[in-house]
Design an enzyme around this catalytic site. Structure first.
Site, PDB file in Angstrom:
ATOM      1  N   ASP A   1      11.714  -4.906 -43.781  1.00 40.23           N
ATOM      2  CA  ASP A   1      11.930  -4.783 -42.346  1.00 40.23           C
ATOM      3  C   ASP A   1      13.207  -5.507 -41.919  1.00 40.23           C
ATOM      4  O   ASP A   1      13.401  -6.682 -42.225  1.00 40.23           O
ATOM      5  CB  ASP A   1      10.727  -5.372 -41.597  1.00 40.23           C
ATOM      6  N   SER A  16      11.174  -0.730 -35.024  1.00 39.58           N
ATOM      7  CA  SER A  16       9.895  -0.644 -35.728  1.00 39.58           C
ATOM      8  C   SER A  16       9.093   0.584 -35.316  1.00 39.58           C
ATOM      9  O   SER A  16       8.539   1.287 -36.163  1.00 39.58           O
ATOM     10  CB  SER A  16       9.074  -1.925 -35.489  1.00 39.58           C
ATOM     11  N   HIS A  49      12.636   2.429 -25.907  1.00 37.09           N
ATOM     12  CA  HIS A  49      11.448   2.360 -25.057  1.00 37.09           C
ATOM     13  C   HIS A  49      11.637   3.095 -23.736  1.00 37.09           C
ATOM     14  O   HIS A  49      10.655   3.372 -23.046  1.00 37.09           O
ATOM     15  CB  HIS A  49      11.101   0.901 -24.755  1.00 37.09           C
ATOM     16  N   ASP A 100      16.669  -4.266 -25.851  1.00 36.03           N
ATOM     17  CA  ASP A 100      17.202  -3.036 -26.444  1.00 36.03           C
ATOM     18  C   ASP A 100      18.671  -2.862 -26.091  1.00 36.03           C
ATOM     19  O   ASP A 100      19.355  -1.999 -26.664  1.00 36.03           O
ATOM     20  CB  ASP A 100      16.421  -1.820 -25.943  1.00 36.03           C
TER      21      ASP A 100
END
Length: 283
Positions: A41, A92, A152, A183
C-alpha cells in the site's frame, strides 16, 4: 419536513448481469507453482527523488524482483482504473474496487458524471422525491466534500445539481460544505470557495435564494470514518441540521478567521461552523 440530497454521493447502477467465471488470458502463460499476490500500500514506481522512500531505502529483495525476467508495471490511477481522467489520482477505495476485477470498471465519480451527462440521474425516483417539496415551499439542501479531488467528490457534480434544480423551479437552496485539504492541497480551500461565492452572488442578484449554510473540515465534521468517531457525526448534525455552532458572515470569513486563530491548521481540520448573515443561521 426538509429533505436533503448528497450531491457528491450519488451512485448509478452498473451495467447488466455479467458472468463471474474467470477465463484464461489469451496471451499470458500461467506460471508453474504457487503464485503470491502482495499489495504494498502506497508504494509506486517513480523516478528517484528525495520523497521516494523506495529509492532511498535498502531494498535488495525488491531490487532482485524488479530485475527479474518477467517485470511489468500497472497504472493505478486515472482512466486505467475507471476514473474520469488521467489527472485523477488513485487511492485505497479506487484500488480496492479495481484490484482483481479483470477489466476496467467505471468508478463512482465517473458513474456520477455519466449519469449527469446523459440525465439519467434526473430521471430517477430519488431526484423526483428530493425535488417535490422544493417546487412548493421547501429548501434543497446539498451537502458534500467541496473540492475537485474527484476521488470522493467533484464540485462540478454539485453545481450540475444546482443548475438542474433551478431550471426545474427550485428557488431556495442551501449548501453544507465539508472542506477538503486531503484529496487536494492542504490549504487550497479558498480556490474552491471563491468561485462558489461569486456564483451565489450572481444568483442572488437574479432573485434566487441561495446560500452556504454550514461547513467544517472533513476530519472534524461529518465526513471521515477514522476511529469510528461518532462525535464527528454529532458535530455535523448540530451544524448542518440544527444550525448550531459558531457563526460567521460568509464561508470565506469563516476559513480566514479560523486560520488566523489556529496557526498552521490545514483545511481538513477546520472546526465546524454555521453562516449567520445577521438574522440567525441561514440554513
Amino acid at each position: 419536513m426538509r429533505r436533503a440530497t448528497s450531491c457528491w454521493g450519488v451512485h448509478a447502477q452498473v451495467g447488466a448481469f455479467m458472468s463471474w467465471s474467470l477465463e484464461a488470458h489469451p496471451d499470458l502463460q500461467a506460471p508453474q507453482g504457487p503464485v503470491c499476490l502482495v499489495v504494498m500500500d502506497g508504494v509506486g514506481v517513480a523516478p528517484p527523488h528525495p520523497a521516494n522512500a523506495w529509492h532511498l531505502a535498502d531494498t535488495p529483495f525488491l531490487d532482485q524482483l524488479m530485475a527479474g525476467p518477467v517485470v511489468g508495471t500497472l497504472a493505478a490511477h486515472g482512466k486505467a482504473v475507471g476514473m474520469p481522467s488521467d489527472a485523477d489520482m488513485g487511492n485505497s477505495e479506487v484500488g480496492h474496487n479495481a484490484l482483481g476485477a479483470g477489466r476496467v470498471f467505471d468508478q463512482g465519480s465517473k458513474l456520477v458524471a455519466n449519469a449527469i451527462s446523459d440525465e439519467s440521474l434526473f430521471e430517477g425516483s430519488a431526484w423526483r422525491w428530493v425535488m417535490e417539496p422544493c417546487l412548493a415551499s421547501g429548501t434543497l439542501h446539498l451537502m458534500g466534500l467541496w473540492s475537485d479531488g474527484n476521488v470522493h467528490s467533484h464540485l462540478e457534480h454539485a453545481m450540475a445539481l444546482l443548475d438542474r434544480a433551478l431550471s426545474e423551479g427550485a428557488r431556495r437552496v442551501r449548501f453544507h460544505l465539508l472542506i477538503d485539504g486531503r484529496d487536494v492541497g492542504e490549504t487550497s480551500a479558498l480556490e474552491y470557495v471563491t468561485p462558489l461565492e461569486e456564483r451565489i452572488a450572481e444568483l442572488r442578484a437574479r432573485g434566487v435564494d441561495v446560500a452556504v449554510a454550514s461547513g467544517g473540515g472533513r476530519m472534524t465534521t461529518t465526513m471521515d470514518r477514522y476511529d469510528a468517531d461518532w462525535s464527528m457525526v454529532e458535530r455535523g448534525w448540530q451544524n448542518h441540521v440544527l444550525g448550531q455552532g459558531r457563526g460567521f458572515g460568509s464561508l470565506t470569513e469563516a476559513i480566514e478567521t479560523l486560520r488566523r486563530e489556529i496557526p498552521g491548521v490545514i483545511d481538513q481540520n477546520l472546526p465546524g461552523f454555521v453562516i449567520d448573515e445577521g438574522d440567525g443561521p441561514v440554513g
